[in-house]
Design an enzyme around this catalytic site. Structure first.
Site, PDB file in Angstrom:
ATOM      1  CG  ASP A 516      -1.968   1.115   0.986  1.00  0.00           C
ATOM      2  OD1 ASP A 516      -2.239   1.626  -0.061  1.00  0.00           O
ATOM      3  OD2 ASP A 516      -2.766   1.166   2.257  1.00  0.00           O
ATOM      4  CD  GLU A 519       0.440   5.529  -3.325  1.00  0.00           C
ATOM      5  OE1 GLU A 519      -0.695   4.299  -3.986  1.00  0.00           O
ATOM      6  OE2 GLU A 519       0.467   6.094  -2.410  1.00  0.00           O
ATOM      7  CG  ASP A 593      -7.802   4.907   0.639  1.00  0.00           C
ATOM      8  OD1 ASP A 593      -7.912   3.460   1.043  1.00  0.00           O
ATOM      9  OD2 ASP A 593      -6.777   5.497   0.900  1.00  0.00           O
TER      10      ASP A 593
END
Length: 925
Positions: A516, A519, A593
């Site tokens: 997770d 990015e 999300d």
């Protein structure tokens, strides 16, 4: 430099506040606030008025390399001057055919002279290694030109023409204006630089900037960044953006370039914000937006009933894409902050042709384990071992199957990755052992940000494996653990180190990894991510490699886990939030999300469809919304929609009420259980679809236009979809209070998936048909002409289905024909790559005979489990199928009679047939 503790606490508090108030768009740049986007949009507007051309192809530079099958040349950029000599910038150019001549690749780079303004640890050259990460290592990278006229006189013309061997693809280059016309099957399909938007911002000093500007150019933010949240970003190279315009001739529909929470068909952005590809952390992202999200795949598809074109912009930098639909053409403008122009163009008759070629280049989706396409139960966070085992046992008690349970951040010891909280999880091996008894798996979160001050981060720093700041020191930023360092997985050294960390953590083979925040998400960084002047392996700036960073993380994780599991030859499961072209080779993803409301349920469908048509099909959305508490109706509808996602996971925020399916009140619990059990009954069909996409690129969630490209009415439909090539057609309910839905059906026969009640459409054009969709009804059809395979018994996990018999469901078309297939392997190892799998084709012919023909039978069949078919359901109404009370079965030398029962007037059931699909057999009516 470490941030003061007070500022650190403030940043963490601010990020927590975002989790309450949703993502704030002002943190992200708009085009007019982005220096390079603003400049190129202004340049394109001015060029459109001036009609000037500043780029040409030097005819004397053109050379064809027979060894490489590549045309080399120099594109010259001319900067006129009134008071001095004109300036000419040399831009090396290459052109080649690929993939047996059905694809074209061209590149434009820049010759850069050494400069004293840059430190020697920053690479002077433009980043040209995106393809190293995006392309599959076995991809065919060149093909012969059909013929090349040798000799210098060949180039003494403004027009240079090339043909592929088959004569289906022709490229014309107009040298003086550097314009490329590409013809497919005699039709002009694509024009490159026809509006003269080509712009390569070449290297120059700040002092010499004025004389290096074209008359149409703006100097906005060439050497600084004035955006409030990134104004500390340094620009050591000054302006270095690249931009090109592409016009798709006679194509009115464009798709692709995920990830955006927007419609499947891309919108016209000429009067709005362009689509932006820039991997960022966007909690509760805005719906119906062109804003960037967690992943970026710079691949665009244009299609019409005659042909299709794919455009792959091989660039990992911050990228903006403008789209203008102009009569029958689609005009696009691609703008990236840095890197080289590297473009691959694909040409074919159908969208499927394009996707097959694109995934041949970037790699097919990994074939996941059978268990990983079952149901996943996740929450931020399960508190301890007892909590996990309670969920495990309660799911069984409620007869709700599942295969994976997940642990979010709090399983760690004080948010230190590669550790376990000793009070909550004192014996992880014991926990994993208990889960494994029923074939269940555990997934744990491991992010690329590593808390400072313990052995893992110390090793990263000491080994030089961390992302560096602009002065070549270790970069420190803020994320969930507080002050952290980031692993630089572009580096082989860092990859080896990362693998060693995983080896110390993993010994059980039912433990998998969730990457997770890759990015990367940096709370203290500009636009919620990394400063663009950070440095990576080779001296390349973050600005040039940003969008591919997440891929380097999850790919490193996958290969590390594959090595760890090599003793048992098991397939790892990796989930990544950030992705790029090629991520499909090693990971699944999800839409990030989202929020528990109807808008996010609705947008999840086109989002998943967009990923599927760009080669990354293993995707889903958090059910029933990550943040917020879903109302009962929404929760039911989301499970009924989510069971069709390739990745099927329930997930919830730490601040939400517990909503594991067994905790729900009736009738909600039963309806959710029904949806999950339906997923498990269809696992044979779904697994076959996954296998097909792993070999040919076929989407698992397939848009209507992809399945029926001849019907223009279907090109804008993004709320119903097919499941692979199975014929299953689904239209989830995504609005409150709906009791029926309208399918838009192409001509043919369709059957209710559950009752086999037929819907017979016209013979000419798509029509709308209403289908009941009360709260207990899942709107799903089976198109005539298909055969699907089910397993009807309830089992607690996918592995426990191994010895259960199968059911065939046959849906005849107008000619009373149908076909289907099944693929089976052991569901968990790589033995299928060595031929240990079974594949068979079922066929109904003329409504009179059903056959099974095995296409591949492994030498050791025990690996695939049972192959017994116990029941065959045949739809009757609306076709010429007529079944009597008995049928004749022939399998090998055995001939016998089976009885037929009629269930409702439209279904015939052949019970207890006891046939095996690893052998040939025939049923005669």
């Amino acid at each position: 430099m470490l941030l003061p503790k007070v500022l650190t606490l403030f940043l963490l508090a601010l990020h927590q506040l975002c989790f309450v108030n949703a993502f704030t768009d002002y943190l992200l740049k708009k085009c007019h606030q982005s220096g390079f986007c603003h400049r190129n949009r202004e340049y394109s507007g001015n060029i459109a008025k001036s009609f000037n051309h500043y780029y040409s192809l030097n005819e004397d530079s053109l050379k064809y390399s027979e060894a490489e099958n590549v045309l080399h040349g120099i594109v010259e950029k001319l900067i006129p001057s009134k008071n001095a000599d004109d300036i000419t910038i040399n831009l090396p150019f290459t052109l080649r055919f690929m993939q047996e001549g059905t694809s074209v690749r061209f590149t434009i780079d820049e010759e850069r002279a050494p400069t004293e303004n840059l430190p020697d640890y920053i690479s002077l050259r433009r980043y040209n290694e995106t393809s190293k990460w995006a392309f599959d290592e076995h991809a065919p990278l060149s093909a012969d030109f059909a013929s090349v006229k040798k000799g210098h006189s060949w180039f003494r013309s403004d027009k240079v023409t090339f043909l592929n061997k088959a004569g289906t693809l022709k490229i014309e280059i107009l040298r003086k204006s550097f314009l490329l016309n590409i013809y497919y099957n005699g039709r002009l399909s694509l024009v490159i630089n026809d509006r003269s938007f080509l712009n390569i911002e070449h290297l120059r000093s700040k002092e010499e900037n004025f004389k290096n500007l074209l008359p149409e150019e703006s100097s906005f933010n060439m050497f600084k960044d004035s955006f409030e949240y990134s104004k500390d970003d340094t620009l050591p190279f000054g302006p270095e953006s690249i931009a090109v315009d592409f016009t798709f001739k006679n194509y009115e529909n464009l798709y692709g370039i995920p990830e955006h929470a927007d419609s499947l068909r891309l919108r016209d952005t000429s009067e709005d914000e362009p689509y932006r590809l820039f991997n960022v952390d966007v909690f509760e992202y805005t719906v119906k937006s062109t804003s960037p999200m967690y992943g970026s795949i710079p691949f665009m598809l244009a299609t019409n009933p005659r042909s299709s074109v794919g455009l792959f912009w091989v660039n990992a930098a911050d990228t903006w894409i403008d789209i203008k639909y102009d009569r029958h053409d689609s005009k696009t403008h691609w703008i990236s902050e840095s890197g080289i122009v590297d473009v691959v163009l694909f040409f074919g008759d159908t969208p499927a042709d394009i996707l097959e070629a694109y995934t041949e280049l970037t790699g097919r989706s990994v074939l996941p384990s059978l268990a990983s396409i079952g149901y996943h139960q996740c929450r931020w966070n399960y508190n301890d071992e007892l909590d996990v085992l309670t969920v495990d046992s309660e799911m069984d008690r409620a007869h709700i199957p599942y295969d994976y349970i997940w642990l979010d951040l709090e399983y760690t010891d004080e948010k230190k990755f590669f550790t376990w909280n000793p009070s909550a999880f004192p014996d992880p091996e014991r926990l994993l052992g208990r889960l494994k008894r029923l074939g269940r798996q555990l997934v744990i979160l491991i992010d690329p940000h590593i808390k400072t001050g313990y052995e893992i981060s110390k090793a990263i720093i000491e080994r030089g494996a961390a992302v560096r700041d602009p002065l070549q020191g270790t970069f420190f930023g803020e994320c969930w653990p507080g002050t952290s360092v980031w692993i630089d997985t572009f580096s082989r050294n860092a990859q080896i180190l990362w693998s060693s960390f995983l080896k110390t953590l993993v010994s059980a083979t039912n433990l998998h990894i969730w990457n997770d925040m890759n990015e990367p998400s940096i709370f203290s960084g500009p636009e919620t991510t990394a400063p663009k002047d950070l440095l990576h392996e080779g001296g390349f700036e973050e600005r040039s490699v940003h969008n591919v960073y997440g891929l380097t993380v999850h790919e490193t994780t996958y290969h590390s886990m594959k090595e760890i599991f090599s003793g048992e030859d098991l397939r790892p499961f990796i989930l990544t939030r950030a992705f790029f072209a090629g991520s499909q080779r090693t990971a699944a993803t999800w839409t990030g999300d989202n929020v528990a409301n109807w808008n996010y349920l609705g947008i999840s469908i086109p989002m998943c469809l967009s990923n599927n048509i760009v080669g990354m099909p293993f995707i889903g959305a958090d059910i029933a919304g990550f943040s917020g508490d879903p109302e009962p109706e929404l929760l039911i509808r989301w499970y009924q929609a989510g069971l069709w996602y390739p990745f099927f996971r329930g997930h919830a925020h730490i601040d939400t009420k517990r909503r594991e399916p067994y905790l729900l009140e009736e009738p909600v619990k039963s309806l959710v259980r029904d949806a999950i059990q339906l997923r498990y009954s269809l696992l044979p069909t779904l697994y076959t679809a996954f296998q097909k996409t792993s070999t040919s690129g076929v989407p698992i969630m397939k848009p209507m236009f992809f399945e029926k490209p001849n019907f223009c009415q279907l090109y804008g439909v993004d709320d119903q979809f097919y499941i692979g090539d199975t014929g299953i057609l689904v239209k989830p309910v995504v609005e409150k209070g709906i009791t029926q839905v309208e399918f838009l059906l192409a001509p043919g026969i369709y059957y209710d998936l559950f009752t086999l009640e037929p819907f017979i459409t016209s013979y000419e054009e798509p029509e709308k048909y209403s289908v009941a969709a009360d709260l207990g009804k899942i709107p799903a059809l089976l198109e005539g002409g298909h055969i699907i395979v089910k397993r009807d018994n309830y089992r607690r996990s996918a592995k426990l289905l191994r010895n259960d018999p199968f059911t065939l469901v046959i849906a005849p078309n107008r000619n009373a024909d149908a076909v289907g297939e099944i693929y089976v392997d052991d569901g968990e190892t790589f033995a299928y790559q060595r031929g240990i799998y079974l594949k068979s084709v079922f066929q109904l012919k003329n409504g009179k005979i059903i056959t099974c023909v095995p296409e591949h039978v492994p030498p050791n069949q025990e690996f695939v489990g049972t192959t017994t078919i116990n029941r065959i359901n045949v739809a009757l109404d609306g076709n010429d199928v007529s079944i009597k009370d008995t049928v004749n079965i022939t399998q090998g030398a055995e001939c016998r009679i089976a009885t037929v029962t009629k269930k409702r007037p439209n279904t015939a059931i052949i019970e207890n047939v006891q046939l095996r699909f690893n052998e040939s057999w025939t049923i005669n009516f």
